[in-house]
Scaffold this active site. Structure first.
Site, PDB file in Angstrom:
ATOM      1  N   GLU A 161       0.794  -1.246   0.000  1.00 14.41           N
ATOM      2  CA  GLU A 161       0.000   0.000   0.000  1.00 14.41           C
ATOM      3  C   GLU A 161       0.821   1.288   0.000  1.00 14.41           C
ATOM      4  O   GLU A 161       0.584   2.193   0.802  1.00 14.41           O
ATOM      5  CB  GLU A 161      -0.966  -0.010   1.196  1.00 14.41           C
ATOM      6  CG  GLU A 161      -1.896  -1.213   1.174  1.00 14.41           C
ATOM      7  CD  GLU A 161      -2.850  -1.271   2.366  1.00 14.41           C
ATOM      8  OE1 GLU A 161      -2.738  -0.436   3.269  1.00 14.41           O
ATOM      9  OE2 GLU A 161      -3.718  -2.163   2.378  1.00 14.41           O
ATOM     10  N   GLU A 266      -6.101 -10.928  -1.259  1.00 19.67           N
ATOM     11  CA  GLU A 266      -6.903 -10.742  -0.028  1.00 19.67           C
ATOM     12  C   GLU A 266      -8.396 -10.722  -0.378  1.00 19.67           C
ATOM     13  O   GLU A 266      -9.149  -9.863   0.093  1.00 19.67           O
ATOM     14  CB  GLU A 266      -6.503  -9.427   0.676  1.00 19.67           C
ATOM     15  CG  GLU A 266      -5.018  -9.322   0.955  1.00 19.67           C
ATOM     16  CD  GLU A 266      -4.615  -8.088   1.754  1.00 19.67           C
ATOM     17  OE1 GLU A 266      -5.501  -7.401   2.307  1.00 19.67           O
ATOM     18  OE2 GLU A 266      -3.403  -7.810   1.813  1.00 19.67           O
TER      19      GLU A 266
HETATM   20  C1  XIL Z   1      -6.230  -6.472   8.331  1.00 21.20           C
HETATM   21  C2  XIL Z   1      -6.476  -7.670   9.257  1.00 21.20           C
HETATM   22  O1  XIL Z   1      -7.333  -8.573   8.601  1.00 21.20           O
HETATM   23  C3  XIL Z   1      -7.088  -7.200  10.557  1.00 21.20           C
HETATM   24  O2  XIL Z   1      -7.196  -8.286  11.473  1.00 21.20           O
HETATM   25  C4  XIL Z   1      -6.249  -6.081  11.167  1.00 21.20           C
HETATM   26  O3  XIL Z   1      -6.893  -5.580  12.314  1.00 21.20           O
HETATM   27  C5  XIL Z   1      -6.026  -4.953  10.171  1.00 21.20           C
HETATM   28  O4  XIL Z   1      -5.469  -5.484   8.985  1.00 21.20           O
HETATM   29  N1  XIL Z   1      -5.037  -4.790   3.671  1.00 21.20           N
HETATM   30  C6  XIL Z   1      -3.991  -5.576   4.119  1.00 21.20           C
HETATM   31  C7  XIL Z   1      -4.186  -6.448   5.304  1.00 21.20           C
HETATM   32  O5  XIL Z   1      -2.930  -5.613   3.478  1.00 21.20           O
HETATM   33  O6  XIL Z   1      -3.013  -6.607   6.051  1.00 21.20           O
HETATM   34  C8  XIL Z   1      -5.307  -5.938   6.186  1.00 21.20           C
HETATM   35  O7  XIL Z   1      -5.522  -6.911   7.205  1.00 21.20           O
HETATM   36  C9  XIL Z   1      -6.549  -5.687   5.383  1.00 21.20           C
HETATM   37  C10 XIL Z   1      -6.312  -4.652   4.325  1.00 21.20           C
END
Ligand code: XIL
Length: 372
Positions: A161, A266
């Site tokens: 990101e 994701e």
């Molecule tokens: C999220 C997790 O799922 C949560 O448990 C945590 O509180 C915050 O992060 N993008 C990403 C992930 O790259 O690491 C994030 O994961 C969701 C958005």
């Protein structure tokens, strides 16, 4: 005697047939259903993000689903800075090592998530004021962690990101203190420490035209510096009825044309209202009962709509399977999804393929059906 002989002969065959159907020895609640990883074996890897208790095998039902359906795992949180590197001189590899062992024991691979990200940083990093200390942290963090797992991981999300929605560089402590080249530098350090691990750039909304252009510029910059980058992760946090198929297809083609492995890292399709796109974990909305319409159950019509979205997505993935190496879901079942707590706390969301009791949802069947 005849009957007894029949039982002795037939029973092992019957047992084998059950094992073949379930695709594994596990007796999960969906034991009769085909395993996702087998269905898409010739197409791409199928992964899931695991939380801490899943990595510690404290959740037997999740464990059965994980072992049956997935062949690649991402830690949802435990390799992030605030957990793996809590204070300046202390690393805590306990859970990361467990994940690597768990995967090896079960013949799965692991993608490390994530070396450099502005969120979930340890407080000691947030407090840093001068460029030298940030630089020292940056070098030490990447070298130590990537080095420890060199050759033990399939790949690393080296940087997560780094871009704004308009494709410019996001203002973070790293951009601020290390300057524009910090992404290239992170890949250079990761390449040195982990020559046997693939290296990826990962982001959300990087299928959208402006952010995609920024991402392409970033990849070209890394390549022009003679530094290795193997792939790009499109997170894929999408919304019911609004999966941007045309943008996704263009992105697959454009990233692959740069020699990138394309990964959907994701994936979830959420069904609850939200007034913004993407997955900025720092963006939040206030609680309001209107924002939590399915707290007592979800109508089948919504689940069918979600199944259609997932089917369309997987049809597109299959069309471009030569360019796509992995599809990872962000969680195992609906009850364990981060979307129950973000961007509004305490909601009941339904974004994944398995319901709260680990039963396959219509979305699971619709994905399987894309192969028929
Ligand atoms: C999220 C997790 O799922 C949560 O448990 C945590 O509180 C915050 O992060 N993008 C990403 C992930 O790259 O690491 C994030 O994961 C969701 C958005």
């Amino acid at each position: 005697m005849k009957n007894k002989l029949w039982t002795i002969l037939a029973f092992p065959l019957f047992g084998m047939a059950i094992a073949a159907c379930s695709g594994s020895k596990s007796t999960g609640s969906n034991a009769g259903e085909p395993a996702l990883k087998d269905v898409f074996k010739k197409d791409f890897q199928i992964g899931a993000a695991l939380n801490g208790s899943q990595i510690e095998e404290k959740d037997p039902q999740a464990d059965a689903v994980i072992k049956k359906h997935f062949n690649v795992l991402t830690p949802e949180n435990i390799m992030k800075c605030e957990i793996i590197h809590p204070t300046l001189d202390k690393y805590d590899f306990t859970l990361a090592d467990k994940l690597v062992d768990y995967a090896a024991k079960n013949k799965m691979q692991v993608v490390g998530h994530t070396l450099i990200w502005h969120s979930q940083l340890s407080p000691f990093v947030r407090r840093m004021q001068n460029a030298d200390s940030v630089k020292q942290f940056f070098n030490n963090h990447i070298t130590t962690i990537a080095g420890r797992y060199n050759g033990k991981l399939l790949g690393w999300d080296v940087v997560n990101e780094a871009l704004n929605e308009d494709g410019t560089m996001r203002k973070t402590i790293f951009l601020d203190k290390l300057g524009d080249d910090y992404v290239t530098e992170a890949f250079r350090l990761a390449q040195q420490a982990a020559p046997n691990t693939q290296l990826y750039y990962n982001d959300y909304n990087n299928e959208q035209p402006q952010k995609r252009a920024g991402c392409i510029a970033l990849i070209k910059k890394i390549q022009a510096a003679g530094v290795r980058i193997d792939g790009v992760g499109i997170q894929g946090h999408w919304h019911l009825g609004r999966v941007p198929l045309a943008d996704i297809e263009k992105s697959i083609e454009e990233y692959a044309a740069l020699g990138m492995k394309v990964m959907f890292t994701e994936v979830d399709i959420e069904v609850l209202p939200r007034n913004f796109k993407g997955a900025d974990v720092n963006q939040r909305m206030a609680s309001d009962p209107k924002l939590n319409p399915y707290s007592n159950g979800i109508p089948d019509s919504i689940l069918q709509k979600q199944a259609q979205d997932y089917a369309n997505l997987f049809k597109l993935f299959l069309k471009h399977k030569d360019k796509i190496s992995r599809i990872t879901f962000w969680g195992v079942n609906d009850g364990q999804s981060w979307l129950n707590g973000w961007p509004v706390r305490g909601r009941t969301n339904y974004p994944l393929l398995f319901d709260r009791s680990f039963k396959p949802k219509p979305a699971y069947y619709s994905i399987i059906a894309t192969k028929k």
